[in-house]
Write a protein that holds these residues in place. Structure first.
Motif, PDB file in Angstrom:
ATOM      1  N   GLU A   1       0.520  -0.951  -0.055  1.00 44.94           N
ATOM      2  CA  GLU A   1      -0.424   0.047   0.101  1.00 44.94           C
ATOM      3  C   GLU A   1       0.944   1.063   0.268  1.00 44.94           C
ATOM      4  N   LYS A   2      -0.111   2.613   0.147  1.00 41.99           N
ATOM      5  CA  LYS A   2       0.588   3.813   0.094  1.00 41.99           C
ATOM      6  C   LYS A   2       1.990   3.713   0.690  1.00 41.99           C
ATOM      7  N   SER A   3       1.318   3.267   2.404  1.00 42.34           N
ATOM      8  CA  SER A   3       1.602   3.648   3.758  1.00 42.34           C
ATOM      9  C   SER A   3       2.611   2.156   3.963  1.00 42.34           C
ATOM     10  N   GLY A   4       3.123   1.590   2.943  1.00 43.39           N
ATOM     11  CA  GLY A   4       4.790  -0.051   3.456  1.00 43.39           C
ATOM     12  C   GLY A   4       2.957  -1.283   2.950  1.00 43.39           C
ATOM     13  N   CYS A   5       4.209  -2.023   3.125  1.00 42.62           N
ATOM     14  CA  CYS A   5       3.223  -3.746   3.086  1.00 42.62           C
ATOM     15  C   CYS A   5       3.056  -4.386   4.245  1.00 42.62           C
ATOM     16  N   ARG A   6       1.581  -4.054   3.857  1.00 42.56           N
ATOM     17  CA  ARG A   6       0.601  -4.122   5.196  1.00 42.56           C
ATOM     18  C   ARG A   6       0.440  -5.797   4.943  1.00 42.56           C
TER      19      ARG A   6
ATOM     20  N   TYR B   1      -7.216   4.701  12.189  1.00 39.76           N
ATOM     21  CA  TYR B   1      -8.409   4.618  11.525  1.00 39.76           C
ATOM     22  C   TYR B   1      -8.425   4.076   9.739  1.00 39.76           C
TER      23      TYR B   1
ATOM     24  N   ARG C   1      -9.445   2.671   7.357  1.00 37.10           N
ATOM     25  CA  ARG C   1      -8.361   1.742   6.184  1.00 37.10           C
ATOM     26  C   ARG C   1      -7.976   2.291   4.597  1.00 37.10           C
TER      27      ARG C   1
ATOM     28  N   SER D   1      -8.325   5.503   3.668  1.00 32.32           N
ATOM     29  CA  SER D   1      -8.364   7.307   4.031  1.00 32.32           C
ATOM     30  C   SER D   1      -7.769   7.633   3.312  1.00 32.32           C
ATOM     31  N   GLU D   2      -7.050   6.636   2.763  1.00 38.75           N
ATOM     32  CA  GLU D   2      -6.014   7.259   1.121  1.00 38.75           C
ATOM     33  C   GLU D   2      -7.373   7.019  -0.228  1.00 38.75           C
TER      34      GLU D   2
END
Lengths: 661, 142
Positions: A178-183, B5, B7, B9-10
């Motif tokens: 994901e944008k924030s890393g690897c979930r 949050y 999930r 929200s992006e």
């Protein structure tokens, strides 16, 4: 605590309502899928595989491979027979419609071949295509691209990764980029990502460092890049990239992802198996964090916890298995999986949610009868089942056997439907001990199973006794001389008169015990809990009295052929089933735990609810906006909105809308 | 207790309209506001593909070229496809809008439908009316 819970709930509300009402953009973007990056060697060759949804039009349409340039995408080769000059003999394209893909083979790669290409279906530039970036390098080593997975919406994805025996003991994982890393999706410590609980079944067992993961109910949001590996992502160990794309073939979904069951009633699950292999074992299980607990399979196994509650029917005509689960309780909520021993792709899962409501079929759930007496099992159905087929069947481990209207084994048993009273009755003229067990009353329409209701029939030995609380009804005329007595004579009786006498004495005690359970509708365990100790005390007193009386009679030396003495034996207490029934009720109470998380998930709450977050407010205004914006668009003239092309929201109208909020 | 949050929200973009007949898609997503970057506002993207070489009647290639294209948001935003609704444990199909029976004039072809026309064909001095497929790929039986 409740406040925190409420805030927790609100945090999920906007996301829930939005996603359930609208499809994500992924649903309408191009469903032609292929590799993002392809690596080739100078003078080498490369094969690009592009997937497409196997609809009729796609299978027959033209497939092309074109190179992107300033003016558009110029075709290099297409299935219409065209090959661009300069590529003759170097490039080929082959369509595999049954495998849902087509492949392009480019040989004799040069540096000029580097660039961005598109593989597509239909006409160039219409959007039904996929961008592929070709990299040509000298080598000698070429990086491996990601493994491609093309899965149908709501179906099952199976991935398997292996890293060699060196990694056998190291932590393994599967995560989604994901944008924030690897979930995290799942790892070998059985930690599940929150979105994957219940629909992911990993199998990390194996000494060769390989593992496989099954994900069911693939949704639009599941498209994307995944990484499976051993070690920790980004830090240590090995990993492999997986590129997954979810497509939709037709509007009709494969199988319902969520089924709602009314408490006390029943639900029907359908498990689909493409080419049905009769030899393989198929089973149905409930998802747990450490595996899937088997409930029933097609070889006759039924988990003891589900006795009388579950049955499996095979429909070979449309390659499905039907599973019926009745006597639903709140603890039945969860995820259920249809599994096969082989063929991991055939596994599917469904979520069961229990809601409050009124079951359709009603009747007494616990029936007790004396051997040889006449018993009627009744089942009332509402008008909605008036045109359905109704049936009674006897439950056993391999299924539920229909009780036919004329059964030679049991003369006098028949199934009648009283149309005025809307009841279905299963009658036994003279019930035998072998009739004891679970019986289901059910409805069926067009070959599809509907609701069912389970009744437990308890058959107790002895003559037809009255159900009164008359404990001292010792002189009982025997009606059936051939009823076997399963009670062994008490040890203190010498020179056993006749076992017959014991059985008659049993009747007296049995009637007392039976009366306690004569009203099962007063089900609540509290009542039974209070009555059973009282009943036990009474029985002990009666036993003592009767034994005393018997001894008196014995001493008075009466020889009687026609007179009947009742005798109470200690073994009565062992075989009385009421206690086990109430024990089950006790156990049920203490085992009932709330499934964490289910209660918090709100079923699509309307965005007009009093949600505090700004986002929810905005999305509820969206509908109002739409009406207003329609007004604006039409009033501000067609000229503005005419030849639009690929325009993003123009600056004019949106600011108008915002100003009105 | 606050587990985190939402999930999505992006930038999750949602589809509001996907009209294949008039070739319009409308999607929306939350973006940071230009005036106040801390705030998020709803942005709506409208994508209209105008088929400039289309005929007035797409099933008749002999009709004149269409020069007027009308797009009405209210009509595009009508939700006429039945959706599944859960009521009391049973699933029903329900239509979300009224006035769904009015015929829609299409500007372009729907890929999953087969469009045919008949045209006069002169063969050996005889004029026959022959049926021809306007979208051959969609007209296969399988």
């Amino acid at each position: 605590m409740t406040l925190l819970a409420f805030v927790f709930l609100l945090a999920f509300l906007p996301a829930e309502s939005a996603s359930s009402r609208y499809l994500p953009k992924a649903a309408i973007s191009s469903h032609v899928f292929g590799p993002r990056q392809v690596y080739g060697l100078l003078k080498g060759s490369v094969t690009v595989k592009c997937f497409y949804p196997p609809t009729s039009v796609n299978r027959h349409d033209r497939k092309y491979w074109c190179k992107e340039s300033a003016t558009g995408c110029t075709t290099i080769v297409s299935t219409n027979g065209f090959t661009a000059p300069g590529y003759q003999g170097r490039v080929s394209i082959t369509d595999y419609p049954l495998a849902k893909n087509f492949q392009i083979n480019m040989t004799g790669l040069t540096e000029a071949d580097e660039g961005t290409y598109q593989c597509g279906v239909g006409i160039n530039g219409r959007g039904l295509s996929h961008k592929v970036s070709l990299d040509v390098s000298e080598g000698p080593h070429v990086p491996e691209g990601a493994e491609l997975f093309y899965v149908k919406l709501h179906s099952t994805l199976t991935v398997s990764c292996s890293f060699g025996p060196d990694y056998a003991d190291i932590r393994k994982y599967l995560c989604k980029m994901e944008k924030s890393g690897c979930r995290n999706v799942v790892n070998s410590y059985h930690q599940f990502g929150e979105d994957y609980v219940g629909r992911v079944l990993p199998s990390f067992v194996g000494t060769s460092g390989s593992f496989s993961i099954v994900i069911t109910q693939m949704g639009w949001e599941d498209s994307g890049l995944y990484v499976c590996g051993a070690g920790t992502y980004g830090e240590s160990g090995e990993s492999k990239e997986l590129d997954v794309h979810v497509y939709e073939e037709t509007k009709v979904p494969q199988g319902k992802p969520t089924i709602f069951g009314v408490k006390g009633s029943s639900v029907t699950f359908e498990c689909r198996y493409e080419p049905l292999r009769r030899s393989s074992v198929k089973y149905w299980c409930k998802w747990r964090e450490n595996g899937c607990a088997k409930i029933i399979d097609n070889s006759g196994f039924v988990s003891p916890l589900y006795e009388g509650r579950v049955a499996m029917y095979n429909n070979p005509l449309n390659n499905t298995y039907t599973i019926i689960l009745n006597q639903l309780k709140n603890t039945d909520s969860g995820y259920y999986w249809c599994m096969t021993e082989e063929e991991k792709e055939q596994q599917s899962s469904t979520e069961l949610k229990i809601i409050d409501g009124q079951p359709g079929l009603e009747g007494r759930k616990e029936v007790e009868a004396q051997v040889g007496s006449r018993v009627d099992l009744t089942c009332s159905y509402p008008c909605k089942y008036y045109s359905y087929q109704k049936y009674w069947c006897k439950w056993n481990n391999t299924g539920c056997i229909l009780m036919p209207s004329s059964d030679q084994r049991q003369p006098g048993t028949d199934v009648t439907c009283d149309t005025d009273n809307k009841t279905v009755i299963l009658s036994f003229d003279s019930v035998a001990k072998t009739d004891q067990g679970w019986y289901w009353c059910g409805v069926k329409r067009n070959g599809l199973f509907g609701e069912t209701m389970a009744v437990h029939l308890e058959v107790t030995g002895g003559s037809g006794a009255s159900r009164s609380l008359d404990l001292l009804d010792i002189a009982e005329p025997p009606s059936h001389a051939d009823t076997p007595s399963h009670v062994e004579p008490p040890s203190h009786v010498e020179g056993g008169f006749i076992p017959k006498e014991k059985s008659y004495s049993d009747a007296g005690v049995r009637s007392a015990a039976a009366s306690e359970s004569s009203d099962p509708s007063h089900g609540p365990s509290k009542l039974v809990l209070i009555l059973s100790p009282i009943g036990a005390v009474l029985l002990v007193l009666v036993a003592a009295f009767a034994v005393f009386k018997y001894r008196q009679m014995k001493r008075s030396d009466l020889v009687s052929v026609g007179s009947y003495r009742t005798n109470i034996s200690m073994s009565d207490f062992e075989s009385v089933k009421e206690y086990s029934a109430s024990n089950n009720a006790c156990v049920q109470e203490s085992q009932e735990t709330q499934m964490g998380g289910d209660e918090f998930v709100a079923t699509a709450a309307p965005p007009e609810s009093a949600a505090e977050t700004k986002k929810a407010k905005r999305s509820s205004k969206e509908d109002a906006d739409l009406a207003y914006s329609a007004f604006l668009l039409t009033s501000s003239g067609i000229a503005q909105g005419g030849p639009g092309g690929d325009s993003a929201a123009p600056d004019g109208p949106p600011s108008n809308w915002e100003g009105q909020i | 207790v606050l587990a985190g949050y939402p999930r999505n929200s992006e930038d999750e973009e949602y589809v509001l309209v996907n009209n294949k007949c008039q070739c319009v898609t409308v999607t929306s997503k939350f973006v940071p506001s230009k005036e106040n970057p801390g705030e998020e506002i709803l942005e709506r993207n409208i994508r209209i593909l105008v088929p400039l070489k289309a005929r007035e009647n797409i099933s008749d290639p002999l009709s004149p070229l269409r020069t007027t294209f009308v797009y009405r948001m209210t009509e595009l935003c009508k939700k006429c496809d039945p959706v599944e609704v859960e009521l009391g444990g049973e699933i029903y199909q329900a239509q979300q809008s009224t006035s769904c029976d009015e015929p829609e004039t299409c500007y372009t072809y729907n890929r999953d439908k087969c469009y045919t026309t008949t045209f006069p064909f002169r063969y050996h001095g005889e004029i026959k009316h022959v049926q021809a497929a306007l979208t051959p790929a969609s007209c296969y039986a399988d």
